[in-house]
Design an enzyme around this catalytic site. Structure first.
Site, PDB file in Angstrom:
ATOM      1  N   ARG A 176       1.164  -1.139  -0.114  1.00  0.00           N
ATOM      2  CA  ARG A 176       0.021   0.003   0.145  1.00  0.00           C
ATOM      3  C   ARG A 176       0.657   1.125   0.290  1.00  0.00           C
ATOM      4  O   ARG A 176       0.635   2.255   1.066  1.00  0.00           O
ATOM      5  CB  ARG A 176      -0.730  -0.373   1.430  1.00  0.00           C
ATOM      6  CG  ARG A 176      -2.348  -0.937   1.331  1.00  0.00           C
ATOM      7  CD  ARG A 176      -3.136  -0.852  -0.060  1.00  0.00           C
ATOM      8  NE  ARG A 176      -2.545  -1.959  -1.155  1.00  0.00           N
ATOM      9  CZ  ARG A 176      -2.451  -3.277  -1.182  1.00  0.00           C
ATOM     10  NH1 ARG A 176      -3.647  -3.885  -0.112  1.00  0.00           N
ATOM     11  NH2 ARG A 176      -1.693  -3.777  -2.258  1.00  0.00           N
ATOM     12  N   SER A 253     -10.799   0.149   2.764  1.00  0.00           N
ATOM     13  CA  SER A 253     -10.140   0.047   3.930  1.00  0.00           C
ATOM     14  C   SER A 253      -9.611   0.673   4.527  1.00  0.00           C
ATOM     15  O   SER A 253      -9.314   1.476   4.040  1.00  0.00           O
ATOM     16  CB  SER A 253      -8.974  -1.256   3.533  1.00  0.00           C
ATOM     17  OG  SER A 253      -9.468  -2.156   3.432  1.00  0.00           O
ATOM     18  N   GLU A 355      -5.225   3.932   5.569  1.00  0.00           N
ATOM     19  CA  GLU A 355      -5.138   3.802   3.962  1.00  0.00           C
ATOM     20  C   GLU A 355      -4.258   5.170   3.402  1.00  0.00           C
ATOM     21  O   GLU A 355      -3.868   5.077   2.308  1.00  0.00           O
ATOM     22  CB  GLU A 355      -5.475   2.270   3.718  1.00  0.00           C
ATOM     23  CG  GLU A 355      -5.465   2.175   2.511  1.00  0.00           C
ATOM     24  CD  GLU A 355      -5.861   0.667   2.220  1.00  0.00           C
ATOM     25  OE1 GLU A 355      -5.559  -0.482   2.497  1.00  0.00           O
ATOM     26  OE2 GLU A 355      -6.847   0.769   1.162  1.00  0.00           O
TER      27      GLU A 355
HETATM   28  C1  LIG Z   1     -15.395   0.227  -1.289  1.00  0.00           C
HETATM   29  C2  LIG Z   1     -14.322   0.304  -2.038  1.00  0.00           C
HETATM   30  C3  LIG Z   1     -13.017  -1.198  -1.685  1.00  0.00           C
HETATM   31  C4  LIG Z   1     -11.502  -0.545  -1.998  1.00  0.00           C
HETATM   32  N1  LIG Z   1     -11.143  -1.811  -2.148  1.00  0.00           N
HETATM   33  C5  LIG Z   1      -9.341  -1.334  -2.440  1.00  0.00           C
HETATM   34  C6  LIG Z   1      -8.601  -2.419  -3.032  1.00  0.00           C
HETATM   35  O1  LIG Z   1      -8.570  -3.817  -2.479  1.00  0.00           O
HETATM   36  N2  LIG Z   1      -7.521  -2.454  -2.484  1.00  0.00           N
HETATM   37  C7  LIG Z   1      -6.908  -1.059  -3.348  1.00  0.00           C
HETATM   38  O2  LIG Z   1      -5.416  -1.142  -3.365  1.00  0.00           O
HETATM   39  N3  LIG Z   1      -7.716   0.089  -3.038  1.00  0.00           N
HETATM   40  C8  LIG Z   1      -9.688  -0.354  -2.843  1.00  0.00           C
HETATM   41  N4  LIG Z   1     -10.093   0.692  -2.532  1.00  0.00           N
HETATM   42  C9  LIG Z   1      -9.100   2.426  -2.016  1.00  0.00           C
HETATM   43  C10 LIG Z   1      -9.330   3.157  -3.907  1.00  0.00           C
HETATM   44  O3  LIG Z   1     -10.311   2.967  -4.281  1.00  0.00           O
HETATM   45  C11 LIG Z   1      -7.722   3.378  -4.330  1.00  0.00           C
HETATM   46  O4  LIG Z   1      -6.525   3.633  -3.686  1.00  0.00           O
HETATM   47  C12 LIG Z   1      -8.039   3.536  -5.778  1.00  0.00           C
HETATM   48  O5  LIG Z   1      -6.425   3.419  -6.912  1.00  0.00           O
HETATM   49  C13 LIG Z   1      -7.716   4.705  -5.357  1.00  0.00           C
HETATM   50  O6  LIG Z   1      -8.115   5.680  -6.985  1.00  0.00           O
HETATM   51  P1  LIG Z   1      -8.842   7.132  -6.747  1.00  0.00           P
HETATM   52  O7  LIG Z   1      -9.168   7.419  -8.513  1.00  0.00           O
HETATM   53  O8  LIG Z   1     -10.260   7.337  -6.328  1.00  0.00           O
HETATM   54  O9  LIG Z   1      -7.721   8.079  -6.269  1.00  0.00           O
HETATM   55  P2  LIG Z   1      -8.147   9.716  -5.400  1.00  0.00           P
HETATM   56  O10 LIG Z   1      -9.337   9.130  -3.750  1.00  0.00           O
HETATM   57  O11 LIG Z   1      -8.675  10.642  -6.111  1.00  0.00           O
HETATM   58  O12 LIG Z   1      -6.774   9.675  -5.028  1.00  0.00           O
HETATM   59  C14 LIG Z   1      -5.933   9.072  -3.852  1.00  0.00           C
HETATM   60  C15 LIG Z   1      -4.321   9.235  -4.411  1.00  0.00           C
HETATM   61  O13 LIG Z   1      -4.093   9.350  -5.152  1.00  0.00           O
HETATM   62  C16 LIG Z   1      -3.592  10.578  -5.689  1.00  0.00           C
HETATM   63  N5  LIG Z   1      -3.984  10.693  -6.750  1.00  0.00           N
HETATM   64  C17 LIG Z   1      -5.222  10.972  -7.399  1.00  0.00           C
HETATM   65  N6  LIG Z   1      -4.718  10.602  -8.990  1.00  0.00           N
HETATM   66  C18 LIG Z   1      -3.356  11.049  -9.240  1.00  0.00           C
HETATM   67  C19 LIG Z   1      -2.436  11.148 -10.531  1.00  0.00           C
HETATM   68  N7  LIG Z   1      -2.838  10.993 -11.522  1.00  0.00           N
HETATM   69  N8  LIG Z   1      -1.313  11.992 -10.177  1.00  0.00           N
HETATM   70  C20 LIG Z   1      -0.885  11.883  -8.919  1.00  0.00           C
HETATM   71  N9  LIG Z   1      -1.156  11.841  -8.049  1.00  0.00           N
HETATM   72  C21 LIG Z   1      -2.729  11.309  -7.830  1.00  0.00           C
HETATM   73  C22 LIG Z   1      -4.371  11.809  -4.758  1.00  0.00           C
HETATM   74  O14 LIG Z   1      -4.171  13.267  -4.992  1.00  0.00           O
HETATM   75  C23 LIG Z   1      -4.580  11.446  -3.026  1.00  0.00           C
HETATM   76  O15 LIG Z   1      -4.072  11.895  -2.844  1.00  0.00           O
HETATM   77  C24 LIG Z   1     -11.628   1.045  -2.500  1.00  0.00           C
HETATM   78  C25 LIG Z   1     -11.838   1.456  -2.477  1.00  0.00           C
HETATM   79  C26 LIG Z   1     -13.175   1.587  -2.223  1.00  0.00           C
HETATM   80  C27 LIG Z   1     -14.233   3.330  -1.628  1.00  0.00           C
END
Ligand SMILES: Cc1cc2nc3c(=O)[nH]c(=O)nc-3n(C[C@H](O)[C@H](O)[C@H](O)COP(=O)(O)OP(=O)(O)OC[C@H]3O[C@@H](n4cnc5c(N)ncnc54)[C@H](O)[C@@H]3O)c2cc1C
Length: 363
Positions: A176, A253, A355
Protein backbone atom coordinates in the site's frame (compact mmCIF):
# COMPACT_ATOMS: atom_id res chain seq x y z
CA UNK A 1 -22.51 7.19 -7.57
CA UNK A 2 -21.86 4.22 -9.86
CA UNK A 3 -18.61 2.38 -10.47
CA UNK A 4 -17.54 5.27 -12.70
CA UNK A 5 -16.83 8.38 -10.71
CA UNK A 6 -18.82 11.59 -10.67
CA UNK A 7 -18.56 13.91 -13.63
CA UNK A 8 -18.23 17.60 -12.80
CA UNK A 9 -21.07 20.01 -13.35
CA UNK A 10 -19.98 22.84 -15.59
CA UNK A 11 -20.28 26.25 -13.98
CA UNK A 12 -20.82 24.89 -10.45
CA UNK A 13 -19.54 27.12 -7.66
CA UNK A 14 -16.40 25.48 -6.22
CA UNK A 15 -16.76 27.42 -2.98
CA UNK A 16 -20.06 25.68 -2.23
CA UNK A 17 -19.37 23.87 1.09
CA UNK A 18 -20.54 20.57 -0.44
CA UNK A 19 -18.30 20.75 -3.49
CA UNK A 20 -15.65 18.14 -2.77
CA UNK A 21 -18.14 15.76 -1.16
CA UNK A 22 -19.55 15.27 -4.69
CA UNK A 23 -16.23 13.82 -5.82
CA UNK A 24 -15.37 11.48 -2.97
CA UNK A 25 -16.82 8.03 -2.35
CA UNK A 26 -17.18 8.95 1.34
CA UNK A 27 -19.36 11.88 0.21
CA UNK A 28 -17.30 14.06 2.51
CA UNK A 29 -15.11 17.12 1.95
CA UNK A 30 -15.72 20.87 2.00
CA UNK A 31 -15.30 23.59 -0.62
CA UNK A 32 -12.48 24.03 -3.15
CA UNK A 33 -10.68 27.29 -3.84
CA UNK A 34 -10.96 26.48 -7.50
CA UNK A 35 -12.12 23.41 -9.44
CA UNK A 36 -10.43 22.41 -12.70
CA UNK A 37 -11.32 19.57 -15.03
CA UNK A 38 -8.37 18.11 -16.95
CA UNK A 39 -9.21 15.85 -19.87
CA UNK A 40 -5.79 14.90 -21.29
CA UNK A 41 -2.21 14.49 -20.10
CA UNK A 42 -1.23 17.86 -21.62
CA UNK A 43 -4.25 19.49 -20.03
CA UNK A 44 -3.33 18.06 -16.61
CA UNK A 45 0.22 19.43 -16.88
CA UNK A 46 -1.01 22.81 -18.10
CA UNK A 47 -3.48 23.20 -15.25
CA UNK A 48 -0.94 22.16 -12.62
CA UNK A 49 1.59 24.65 -14.05
CA UNK A 50 -0.99 27.43 -14.13
CA UNK A 51 -1.92 26.81 -10.50
CA UNK A 52 1.77 26.91 -9.57
CA UNK A 53 2.14 30.20 -11.44
CA UNK A 54 -0.75 31.56 -9.35
CA UNK A 55 1.11 30.23 -6.29
CA UNK A 56 -1.86 28.04 -5.50
CA UNK A 57 -1.57 24.67 -3.78
CA UNK A 58 -2.75 21.78 -5.98
CA UNK A 59 -4.84 18.76 -5.11
CA UNK A 60 -5.17 16.04 -7.73
CA UNK A 61 -8.42 14.17 -7.43
CA UNK A 62 -9.56 11.32 -9.66
CA UNK A 63 -12.13 8.85 -8.31
CA UNK A 64 -11.95 10.26 -4.78
CA UNK A 65 -12.04 6.71 -3.42
CA UNK A 66 -8.87 6.91 -1.33
CA UNK A 67 -9.02 10.37 0.18
CA UNK A 68 -10.50 11.86 3.32
CA UNK A 69 -10.89 15.59 2.82
CA UNK A 70 -11.52 17.88 5.79
CA UNK A 71 -14.76 19.79 6.27
CA UNK A 72 -12.83 22.98 5.50
CA UNK A 73 -12.12 21.57 2.05
CA UNK A 74 -9.06 22.54 0.05
CA UNK A 75 -8.39 26.24 -0.50
CA UNK A 76 -6.12 25.75 -3.53
CA UNK A 77 -6.80 24.37 -7.01
CA UNK A 78 -8.42 20.95 -7.20
CA UNK A 79 -7.63 19.32 -10.53
CA UNK A 80 -10.08 16.57 -11.44
CA UNK A 81 -8.27 13.98 -13.53
CA UNK A 82 -10.63 13.01 -16.37
CA UNK A 83 -8.26 11.88 -19.16
CA UNK A 84 -9.48 8.66 -20.74
CA UNK A 85 -8.38 5.72 -22.88
CA UNK A 86 -5.70 3.11 -23.34
CA UNK A 87 -3.68 1.75 -26.25
CA UNK A 88 -1.26 -1.08 -26.91
CA UNK A 89 2.29 0.29 -27.14
CA UNK A 90 4.25 -2.93 -27.62
CA UNK A 91 3.30 -6.56 -28.09
CA UNK A 92 4.78 -9.92 -28.85
CA UNK A 93 3.48 -13.47 -29.00
CA UNK A 94 3.11 -13.72 -25.21
CA UNK A 95 2.54 -10.22 -23.85
CA UNK A 96 0.97 -6.84 -24.53
CA UNK A 97 2.01 -3.57 -22.96
CA UNK A 98 -0.91 -1.18 -22.57
CA UNK A 99 -0.52 2.54 -21.90
CA UNK A 100 -3.46 3.78 -19.85
CA UNK A 101 -4.37 7.44 -19.35
CA UNK A 102 -4.46 8.44 -15.69
CA UNK A 103 -8.18 9.21 -15.60
CA UNK A 104 -9.36 5.94 -17.15
CA UNK A 105 -11.81 4.33 -14.70
CA UNK A 106 -9.94 1.36 -13.27
CA UNK A 107 -12.65 -1.25 -13.41
CA UNK A 108 -13.48 -0.39 -17.04
CA UNK A 109 -9.85 -1.08 -17.84
CA UNK A 110 -9.89 -4.41 -15.99
CA UNK A 111 -13.09 -5.41 -17.83
CA UNK A 112 -11.50 -4.54 -21.17
CA UNK A 113 -8.35 -6.56 -20.46
CA UNK A 114 -10.38 -9.58 -19.38
CA UNK A 115 -12.49 -9.36 -22.55
CA UNK A 116 -9.38 -9.25 -24.72
CA UNK A 117 -7.71 -12.22 -23.04
CA UNK A 118 -4.99 -10.20 -21.33
CA UNK A 119 -4.12 -11.70 -17.99
CA UNK A 120 -2.72 -9.87 -14.93
CA UNK A 121 -5.37 -7.49 -13.59
CA UNK A 122 -8.37 -9.81 -13.18
CA UNK A 123 -8.16 -10.15 -9.38
CA UNK A 124 -8.21 -6.35 -9.10
CA UNK A 125 -11.75 -6.27 -10.48
CA UNK A 126 -14.29 -4.05 -8.76
CA UNK A 127 -11.80 -1.65 -7.17
CA UNK A 128 -13.08 1.90 -7.61
CA UNK A 129 -11.08 4.86 -8.86
CA UNK A 130 -8.74 5.63 -11.71
CA UNK A 131 -5.89 3.79 -13.40
CA UNK A 132 -3.53 6.70 -12.65
CA UNK A 133 -4.06 6.36 -8.90
CA UNK A 134 -3.24 2.64 -8.82
CA UNK A 135 0.55 3.14 -8.56
CA UNK A 136 0.06 5.66 -5.71
CA UNK A 137 -0.62 2.98 -3.11
CA UNK A 138 0.26 -0.06 -5.22
CA UNK A 139 -3.36 -1.11 -5.32
CA UNK A 140 -3.86 -4.72 -4.42
CA UNK A 141 -6.53 -7.30 -3.59
CA UNK A 142 -7.12 -11.05 -3.68
CA UNK A 143 -3.46 -11.89 -4.13
CA UNK A 144 -2.63 -9.46 -6.93
CA UNK A 145 -1.11 -5.97 -6.84
CA UNK A 146 -0.34 -3.53 -9.63
CA UNK A 147 3.40 -3.61 -8.89
CA UNK A 148 3.42 -7.03 -10.59
CA UNK A 149 2.27 -5.69 -13.96
CA UNK A 150 3.31 -2.02 -14.07
CA UNK A 151 6.42 -1.57 -16.19
CA UNK A 152 6.59 2.23 -16.13
CA UNK A 153 4.76 5.37 -15.08
CA UNK A 154 4.77 8.64 -17.03
CA UNK A 155 4.62 11.53 -14.60
CA UNK A 156 5.01 15.27 -14.52
CA UNK A 157 7.82 16.03 -12.08
CA UNK A 158 6.78 19.27 -10.35
CA UNK A 159 10.24 19.74 -8.84
CA UNK A 160 12.04 19.57 -12.20
CA UNK A 161 9.16 20.96 -14.25
CA UNK A 162 9.26 18.18 -16.85
CA UNK A 163 7.53 14.96 -17.86
CA UNK A 164 9.53 11.85 -16.96
CA UNK A 165 9.19 8.11 -17.40
CA UNK A 166 9.76 6.19 -14.18
CA UNK A 167 10.58 2.50 -14.48
CA UNK A 168 8.71 0.20 -12.09
CA UNK A 169 11.94 -0.58 -10.23
CA UNK A 170 12.21 3.12 -9.31
CA UNK A 171 8.61 3.50 -8.12
CA UNK A 172 9.39 2.24 -4.61
CA UNK A 173 6.43 -0.12 -4.61
CA UNK A 174 5.64 -1.57 -1.21
CA UNK A 175 2.55 -2.80 0.64
CA UNK A 176 0.00 0.00 0.00
CA UNK A 177 2.78 2.43 -0.78
CA UNK A 178 5.16 3.89 -3.37
CA UNK A 179 7.26 7.02 -3.91
CA UNK A 180 4.06 8.72 -5.10
CA UNK A 181 2.04 8.39 -1.90
CA UNK A 182 2.04 11.52 0.24
CA UNK A 183 4.27 13.27 -2.29
CA UNK A 184 3.31 16.48 -4.06
CA UNK A 185 6.13 16.00 -6.52
CA UNK A 186 4.58 13.60 -9.00
CA UNK A 187 1.56 13.94 -11.23
CA UNK A 188 0.84 10.58 -12.83
CA UNK A 189 -0.15 11.06 -16.48
CA UNK A 190 -0.26 7.47 -17.72
CA UNK A 191 0.69 3.99 -16.61
CA UNK A 192 2.14 1.13 -18.69
CA UNK A 193 1.02 -2.39 -17.73
CA UNK A 194 2.57 -5.51 -19.22
CA UNK A 195 -0.03 -8.28 -19.39
CA UNK A 196 0.15 -11.88 -20.54
CA UNK A 197 -1.84 -13.09 -23.51
CA UNK A 198 -3.74 -15.87 -21.83
CA UNK A 199 -7.36 -16.90 -21.42
CA UNK A 200 -6.44 -17.91 -17.87
CA UNK A 201 -5.81 -15.91 -14.72
CA UNK A 202 -2.50 -15.92 -12.93
CA UNK A 203 -2.20 -18.64 -10.26
CA UNK A 204 -4.94 -17.97 -7.69
CA UNK A 205 -3.07 -17.04 -4.50
CA UNK A 206 -5.87 -16.08 -2.15
CA UNK A 207 -7.44 -18.97 -0.26
CA UNK A 208 -10.91 -17.39 -0.03
CA UNK A 209 -10.93 -16.77 -3.79
CA UNK A 210 -9.74 -20.31 -4.55
CA UNK A 211 -12.54 -21.71 -2.35
CA UNK A 212 -15.15 -19.55 -4.05
CA UNK A 213 -13.90 -20.70 -7.46
CA UNK A 214 -13.83 -24.34 -6.35
CA UNK A 215 -10.11 -24.70 -7.17
CA UNK A 216 -6.86 -25.13 -5.26
CA UNK A 217 -4.53 -22.25 -4.42
CA UNK A 218 -2.06 -22.05 -7.32
CA UNK A 219 -4.59 -23.13 -9.97
CA UNK A 220 -5.50 -20.91 -12.90
CA UNK A 221 -9.07 -20.20 -13.95
CA UNK A 222 -10.71 -18.52 -16.97
CA UNK A 223 -10.22 -14.73 -16.71
CA UNK A 224 -13.96 -14.02 -16.77
CA UNK A 225 -14.54 -16.47 -13.89
CA UNK A 226 -11.84 -14.80 -11.79
CA UNK A 227 -13.32 -11.37 -12.48
CA UNK A 228 -16.93 -12.40 -11.77
CA UNK A 229 -16.01 -14.23 -8.57
CA UNK A 230 -13.85 -11.39 -7.24
CA UNK A 231 -16.66 -8.92 -7.93
CA UNK A 232 -19.17 -11.17 -6.20
CA UNK A 233 -16.95 -11.62 -3.13
CA UNK A 234 -16.25 -7.89 -2.99
CA UNK A 235 -19.92 -6.96 -3.35
CA UNK A 236 -20.74 -9.22 -0.39
CA UNK A 237 -18.33 -7.15 1.69
CA UNK A 238 -19.57 -3.76 0.47
CA UNK A 239 -16.34 -3.31 -1.46
CA UNK A 240 -17.89 -2.49 -4.83
CA UNK A 241 -19.42 0.99 -5.07
CA UNK A 242 -23.19 0.92 -5.04
CA UNK A 243 -25.24 4.11 -4.88
CA UNK A 244 -28.01 2.16 -3.11
CA UNK A 245 -25.76 0.62 -0.47
CA UNK A 246 -24.48 3.00 2.26
CA UNK A 247 -22.01 0.33 3.37
CA UNK A 248 -20.02 1.26 0.27
CA UNK A 249 -19.87 5.00 1.04
CA UNK A 250 -16.35 4.58 2.30
CA UNK A 251 -12.74 4.52 1.19
CA UNK A 252 -12.64 0.72 1.32
CA UNK A 253 -10.22 -0.32 4.05
CA UNK A 254 -9.63 2.59 6.39
CA UNK A 255 -6.57 1.03 8.05
CA UNK A 256 -3.69 -0.97 6.59
CA UNK A 257 -2.80 -4.33 8.09
CA UNK A 258 0.01 -3.60 10.57
CA UNK A 259 3.37 -5.20 9.77
CA UNK A 260 5.03 -6.12 13.06
CA UNK A 261 8.59 -6.95 14.04
CA UNK A 262 8.83 -10.48 15.48
CA UNK A 263 9.06 -9.18 19.07
CA UNK A 264 5.95 -7.00 18.74
CA UNK A 265 4.12 -9.91 17.12
CA UNK A 266 4.95 -12.24 20.03
CA UNK A 267 3.77 -9.54 22.44
CA UNK A 268 0.48 -9.30 20.54
CA UNK A 269 0.06 -13.08 20.73
CA UNK A 270 0.48 -12.89 24.50
CA UNK A 271 -2.02 -10.09 24.87
CA UNK A 272 -4.51 -11.87 22.60
CA UNK A 273 -3.98 -15.34 24.07
CA UNK A 274 -7.59 -15.56 25.25
CA UNK A 275 -8.94 -14.67 21.80
CA UNK A 276 -7.40 -17.30 19.57
CA UNK A 277 -4.88 -16.71 16.81
CA UNK A 278 -5.02 -13.45 14.84
CA UNK A 279 -4.93 -14.10 11.06
CA UNK A 280 -1.39 -13.25 10.00
CA UNK A 281 0.98 -13.58 7.05
CA UNK A 282 4.78 -13.90 7.15
CA UNK A 283 6.57 -10.98 5.48
CA UNK A 284 10.18 -10.32 4.44
CA UNK A 285 12.75 -9.52 7.15
CA UNK A 286 11.13 -11.74 9.80
CA UNK A 287 8.15 -9.41 10.07
CA UNK A 288 4.52 -10.47 10.29
CA UNK A 289 1.47 -8.79 8.76
CA UNK A 290 -1.57 -9.02 11.02
CA UNK A 291 -5.23 -8.62 10.10
CA UNK A 292 -6.35 -5.11 11.08
CA UNK A 293 -9.99 -6.25 10.75
CA UNK A 294 -9.42 -8.93 13.41
CA UNK A 295 -7.71 -6.49 15.79
CA UNK A 296 -10.52 -3.96 15.38
CA UNK A 297 -13.24 -6.54 15.86
CA UNK A 298 -11.59 -8.10 18.93
CA UNK A 299 -10.99 -4.66 20.44
CA UNK A 300 -14.76 -4.25 20.57
CA UNK A 301 -15.54 -2.49 17.30
CA UNK A 302 -17.63 -4.98 15.38
CA UNK A 303 -19.49 -4.65 12.08
CA UNK A 304 -22.21 -1.99 12.33
CA UNK A 305 -20.57 -0.22 15.31
CA UNK A 306 -21.85 3.35 15.20
CA UNK A 307 -19.79 6.43 15.84
CA UNK A 308 -20.93 10.03 16.22
CA UNK A 309 -23.24 11.88 13.81
CA UNK A 310 -24.00 9.35 11.11
CA UNK A 311 -20.70 7.50 10.77
CA UNK A 312 -20.33 3.78 11.38
CA UNK A 313 -18.33 0.69 10.68
CA UNK A 314 -19.83 -1.02 7.63
CA UNK A 315 -22.27 -3.80 8.47
CA UNK A 316 -20.39 -5.98 5.94
CA UNK A 317 -16.71 -5.30 6.68
CA UNK A 318 -14.93 -4.25 9.87
CA UNK A 319 -12.28 -2.27 8.01
CA UNK A 320 -14.64 0.08 6.19
CA UNK A 321 -15.72 3.25 7.98
CA UNK A 322 -18.78 4.71 6.32
CA UNK A 323 -20.76 7.92 6.07
CA UNK A 324 -23.78 5.64 6.12
CA UNK A 325 -26.37 8.40 6.48
CA UNK A 326 -24.79 10.48 3.73
CA UNK A 327 -25.03 13.47 6.05
CA UNK A 328 -21.99 13.00 8.31
CA UNK A 329 -18.94 15.25 8.59
CA UNK A 330 -15.27 14.48 8.18
CA UNK A 331 -14.83 15.51 11.81
CA UNK A 332 -17.17 12.69 12.85
CA UNK A 333 -15.44 10.17 10.62
CA UNK A 334 -11.97 10.95 11.95
CA UNK A 335 -13.33 10.87 15.51
CA UNK A 336 -14.51 7.30 14.89
CA UNK A 337 -11.17 6.41 13.30
CA UNK A 338 -9.36 7.82 16.34
CA UNK A 339 -11.57 5.89 18.75
CA UNK A 340 -10.83 2.65 16.90
CA UNK A 341 -7.09 3.32 16.60
CA UNK A 342 -6.84 4.16 20.33
CA UNK A 343 -8.99 1.17 21.33
CA UNK A 344 -6.76 -1.23 19.37
CA UNK A 345 -3.64 0.42 20.81
CA UNK A 346 -4.92 0.07 24.38
CA UNK A 347 -6.10 -3.53 23.96
CA UNK A 348 -3.23 -4.93 21.88
CA UNK A 349 -0.39 -2.38 21.91
CA UNK A 350 -0.53 -2.21 18.10
CA UNK A 351 -0.80 1.09 16.23
CA UNK A 352 -3.06 1.14 13.19
CA UNK A 353 -2.27 3.52 10.34
CA UNK A 354 -4.82 4.95 7.91
CA UNK A 355 -4.71 3.68 4.33
CA UNK A 356 -6.33 6.68 2.58
CA UNK A 357 -4.61 10.01 2.03
CA UNK A 358 -5.84 12.54 4.60
CA UNK A 359 -6.22 16.08 3.28
CA UNK A 360 -6.70 18.96 5.71
CA UNK A 361 -7.71 16.55 8.46
CA UNK A 362 -5.88 14.20 10.78
CA UNK A 363 -6.59 11.27 13.07
C1 LIG B 1 -15.40 0.44 -1.77
C2 LIG B 1 -13.91 0.60 -1.94
C3 LIG B 1 -13.08 -0.52 -2.08
C4 LIG B 1 -11.69 -0.38 -2.23
N1 LIG B 1 -10.93 -1.50 -2.36
C5 LIG B 1 -9.59 -1.39 -2.52
C6 LIG B 1 -8.78 -2.56 -2.65
O1 LIG B 1 -9.27 -3.68 -2.64
N2 LIG B 1 -7.44 -2.40 -2.79
C7 LIG B 1 -6.87 -1.16 -2.80
O2 LIG B 1 -5.63 -1.09 -2.94
N3 LIG B 1 -7.61 -0.05 -2.70
C8 LIG B 1 -8.95 -0.13 -2.56
N4 LIG B 1 -9.71 1.00 -2.41
C9 LIG B 1 -9.06 2.32 -2.41
C10 LIG B 1 -9.09 3.05 -3.79
O3 LIG B 1 -10.12 2.60 -4.59
C11 LIG B 1 -7.78 2.92 -4.55
O4 LIG B 1 -6.72 3.38 -3.78
C12 LIG B 1 -7.82 3.72 -5.87
O5 LIG B 1 -6.66 3.44 -6.62
C13 LIG B 1 -7.93 5.21 -5.68
O6 LIG B 1 -8.16 5.79 -6.94
P1 LIG B 1 -8.84 7.20 -7.09
O7 LIG B 1 -8.78 7.55 -8.54
O8 LIG B 1 -10.17 7.20 -6.48
O9 LIG B 1 -7.84 8.12 -6.25
P2 LIG B 1 -8.21 9.44 -5.44
O10 LIG B 1 -8.94 9.07 -4.22
O11 LIG B 1 -8.81 10.46 -6.32
O12 LIG B 1 -6.74 9.90 -5.01
C14 LIG B 1 -6.01 9.15 -4.08
C15 LIG B 1 -4.63 9.80 -3.88
O13 LIG B 1 -3.90 9.72 -5.10
C16 LIG B 1 -3.61 11.03 -5.59
N5 LIG B 1 -3.79 10.97 -7.06
C17 LIG B 1 -4.92 10.61 -7.74
N6 LIG B 1 -4.67 10.63 -9.05
C18 LIG B 1 -3.37 11.02 -9.19
C19 LIG B 1 -2.52 11.23 -10.32
N7 LIG B 1 -2.93 11.06 -11.57
N8 LIG B 1 -1.22 11.62 -10.08
C20 LIG B 1 -0.75 11.80 -8.81
N9 LIG B 1 -1.52 11.63 -7.72
C21 LIG B 1 -2.81 11.23 -7.92
C22 LIG B 1 -4.58 11.96 -4.91
O14 LIG B 1 -4.07 13.28 -4.82
C23 LIG B 1 -4.71 11.30 -3.55
O15 LIG B 1 -3.59 11.62 -2.76
C24 LIG B 1 -11.12 0.91 -2.25
C25 LIG B 1 -11.94 2.03 -2.12
C26 LIG B 1 -13.32 1.89 -1.96
C27 LIG B 1 -14.20 3.10 -1.84
Amino acid sequence: MSDVYAEPTTGADPTDPATLARYTTLRLGGPAGRLEIATSADDIVRRVREAEAREQAVLLLAGGSNVVIGDQGFPGAVVLIRSRGFRVVTEDADTVTVRVEAGEPWDDLVAATVERGWSGLECLSGIPGSAGATPIQNVGAYGQEVAETIVAVAAYDRTEGKVVRIAAADCGFAYRGSIFKYSDRWVVLSVDFRLSRSPLSGPVRYAELARALGVEVGDRVPLADARATVRRLRAGKGMVLDAQDPDTWSVGSFFTNPVLEREAYELLRERAADLGEAPSWPCPGDTVKVSAAWLIDKAGFGKGYTGPEGVAISTKHTLALTNHTGTASTAALVALAREIRDGVQTRFGVTLHPEPVLINCTI
